[in-house]
Design a protein around this motif. Structure first.
Motif, PDB file in Angstrom:
ATOM      1  N   LEU A 133      33.040  40.112  45.034  1.00 59.68           N
ATOM      2  CA  LEU A 133      34.330  39.656  45.676  1.00 59.68           C
ATOM      3  C   LEU A 133      34.126  38.174  45.896  1.00 59.68           C
ATOM      4  O   LEU A 133      35.111  37.775  45.821  1.00 59.68           O
ATOM      5  CB  LEU A 133      34.418  40.712  46.662  1.00 59.68           C
ATOM      6  CG  LEU A 133      34.869  42.059  46.486  1.00 59.68           C
ATOM      7  CD1 LEU A 133      35.074  42.639  48.042  1.00 59.68           C
ATOM      8  CD2 LEU A 133      36.016  42.157  45.607  1.00 59.68           C
ATOM      9  N   GLU A 134      33.012  37.864  46.509  1.00 56.75           N
ATOM     10  CA  GLU A 134      32.792  36.592  46.803  1.00 56.75           C
ATOM     11  C   GLU A 134      33.088  35.619  45.531  1.00 56.75           C
ATOM     12  O   GLU A 134      33.639  34.492  45.576  1.00 56.75           O
ATOM     13  CB  GLU A 134      31.650  36.192  47.440  1.00 56.75           C
ATOM     14  CG  GLU A 134      31.656  36.448  48.855  1.00 56.75           C
ATOM     15  CD  GLU A 134      32.490  35.980  49.867  1.00 56.75           C
ATOM     16  OE1 GLU A 134      32.849  34.719  49.565  1.00 56.75           O
ATOM     17  OE2 GLU A 134      33.115  36.666  50.756  1.00 56.75           O
ATOM     18  N   ALA A 136      34.612  36.176  42.837  1.00 57.41           N
ATOM     19  CA  ALA A 136      36.037  36.355  42.370  1.00 57.41           C
ATOM     20  C   ALA A 136      36.781  34.989  42.527  1.00 57.41           C
ATOM     21  O   ALA A 136      37.644  34.624  41.941  1.00 57.41           O
ATOM     22  CB  ALA A 136      36.846  37.451  42.769  1.00 57.41           C
ATOM     23  N   ARG A 140      40.114  37.035  43.958  1.00 56.20           N
ATOM     24  CA  ARG A 140      39.644  38.097  44.820  1.00 56.20           C
ATOM     25  C   ARG A 140      40.825  39.071  45.157  1.00 56.20           C
ATOM     26  O   ARG A 140      40.507  40.213  44.994  1.00 56.20           O
ATOM     27  CB  ARG A 140      39.125  37.511  46.035  1.00 56.20           C
ATOM     28  CG  ARG A 140      38.486  38.512  47.119  1.00 56.20           C
ATOM     29  CD  ARG A 140      37.560  38.147  47.992  1.00 56.20           C
ATOM     30  NE  ARG A 140      37.415  39.162  48.946  1.00 56.20           N
ATOM     31  CZ  ARG A 140      36.432  39.183  49.860  1.00 56.20           C
ATOM     32  NH1 ARG A 140      35.572  38.145  49.942  1.00 56.20           N
ATOM     33  NH2 ARG A 140      35.876  40.241  50.498  1.00 56.20           N
ATOM     34  N   GLU A 144      40.510  42.787  44.018  1.00 56.37           N
ATOM     35  CA  GLU A 144      40.122  43.801  45.044  1.00 56.37           C
ATOM     36  C   GLU A 144      41.273  44.896  45.009  1.00 56.37           C
ATOM     37  O   GLU A 144      40.941  46.017  45.455  1.00 56.37           O
ATOM     38  CB  GLU A 144      40.018  42.933  46.489  1.00 56.37           C
ATOM     39  CG  GLU A 144      39.606  43.796  47.557  1.00 56.37           C
ATOM     40  CD  GLU A 144      39.096  42.863  48.676  1.00 56.37           C
ATOM     41  OE1 GLU A 144      38.449  43.496  49.685  1.00 56.37           O
ATOM     42  OE2 GLU A 144      39.865  41.954  48.850  1.00 56.37           O
ATOM     43  N   ARG A 150      33.541  47.652  41.179  1.00 52.85           N
ATOM     44  CA  ARG A 150      33.266  46.143  41.466  1.00 52.85           C
ATOM     45  C   ARG A 150      31.986  45.603  41.096  1.00 52.85           C
ATOM     46  O   ARG A 150      31.109  45.752  41.911  1.00 52.85           O
ATOM     47  CB  ARG A 150      33.675  45.939  42.908  1.00 52.85           C
ATOM     48  CG  ARG A 150      35.225  46.161  43.245  1.00 52.85           C
ATOM     49  CD  ARG A 150      35.447  45.918  44.596  1.00 52.85           C
ATOM     50  NE  ARG A 150      36.806  46.433  44.982  1.00 52.85           N
ATOM     51  CZ  ARG A 150      36.911  46.649  46.088  1.00 52.85           C
ATOM     52  NH1 ARG A 150      36.434  46.313  47.108  1.00 52.85           N
ATOM     53  NH2 ARG A 150      38.629  46.985  46.441  1.00 52.85           N
ATOM     54  N   LEU A 155      34.222  42.194  36.941  1.00 54.94           N
ATOM     55  CA  LEU A 155      34.835  40.949  37.333  1.00 54.94           C
ATOM     56  C   LEU A 155      35.083  40.066  35.975  1.00 54.94           C
ATOM     57  O   LEU A 155      36.396  39.683  35.846  1.00 54.94           O
ATOM     58  CB  LEU A 155      34.113  40.281  38.503  1.00 54.94           C
ATOM     59  CG  LEU A 155      34.523  38.947  39.010  1.00 54.94           C
ATOM     60  CD1 LEU A 155      36.097  39.081  39.316  1.00 54.94           C
ATOM     61  CD2 LEU A 155      33.744  38.211  39.835  1.00 54.94           C
TER      62      LEU A 155
END
Length: 264
Positions: A133-134, A136, A140, A144, A150, A155
């Motif tokens: 997530l970071e 992305a 994000r 998300e 994930r 991604l």
């Protein structure tokens, strides 16, 4: 509206979903290209290459799609595949254009236009990784929202196939269409006879956007339909479960070939 016309052979029309563009379905090329089908990718009105940004309802988009296909293909038989909102449009085309249509496939399709009336599973993430997530970055929030798996690979698939369309979508056009999101009639109800061409409907078991139960309710209508609910898949089922989706699509394409052989 025709974003790409690739290869030769019988035409397969591919219609993407809301807020994205045709690049989301270009992820299917490794499966589709070797099959010998001609792939015709559509771009809907909010995209950079979309035709007629003045369309203000889903029915207007559906009518424009029928007209574009008539202009592009004439009376040539074709198959059609739709994803999400594009699945609703594909169902309209398949029923409206009747005998010209060889078969219908949908991926995570919208079967109930009003989201408040859909039967949806609770949002559930099966594999989470805060580091992904970071990584992305600006994508994000969108990643998300839709992702069930994930991982770095997911991604990358999202950034390659989904996010470019999201980033460039015309929000004004989408807002106008959203106000009249439902078609004038449910395709399966407007054309009451069972759909007797090879059909495929693929759903994500964890799809909290369109769900799967509403689509399964039409099993009796699609008398040659394969219905598959894939675990480990959300609204981008073909990105999260590419092997399974690829196998199902290959089978669907083969079934259409078998149907044509039976008629000769």
């Amino acid at each position: 509206m025709i974003a790409a016309d690739l290869g030769t052979g019988r035409p397969l029309v591919l219609v993407h979903g809301f807020s994205v563009d045709h690049r989301l379905l270009r992820a299917l090329e490794p499966v589709l290209e070797p099959t010998g089908w001609r792939r015709i990718y559509i771009d809907l009105p909010w995209t950079e290459g979309g035709l007629n940004r003045d369309l203000t309802s889903s029915q207007a988009v559906a009518d424009a799609l029928v007209e574009a296909l008539q202009d592009h293909l004439g009376e040539e038989p074709f198959a059609i595949l739709g994803n999400s909102f594009g699945g609703m449009l594909a169902r309209h085309v398949a029923h409206e254009m009747g005998e010209q249509v060889l078969g219908l496939a949908t991926l995570a399709a919208v079967f109930v236009a009003d989201s408040s009336e859909r039967r949806l599973p609770a949002k559930r993430v099966l594999h989470d990784d805060p580091a992904v997530l970071e990584e992305a970055g600006e994508a994000r929030e969108d990643f998300e929202e839709v992702s069930v798996i994930r991982t770095p690979a997911m991604l990358e698939a999202f950034l390659t196939h989904s996010y470019p369309g999201i980033r460039t979508a015309d929000k004004r056009v989408m807002a106008a269409i959203s106000k009249s999101y439902a078609l004038d009639a449910v395709p399966e109800q407007a054309h009451g006879d069972p759909f007797d061409k090879p059909a495929l409907h693929v759903f994500g078991r964890q799809d909290h956007v369109a769900g799967f139960e509403d689509g399964l309710a039409w099993q009796e209508h699609y008398v040659r339909g394969t219905f598959a609910v894939l675990d480990g898949a959300g609204h981008n089922a073909h990105l999260e479960q590419p092997t399974l989706v690829g196998a199902l699509l290959t089978d669907w394409l083969h079934r259409m070939g078998d149907s044509q052989s039976d008629r000769r």
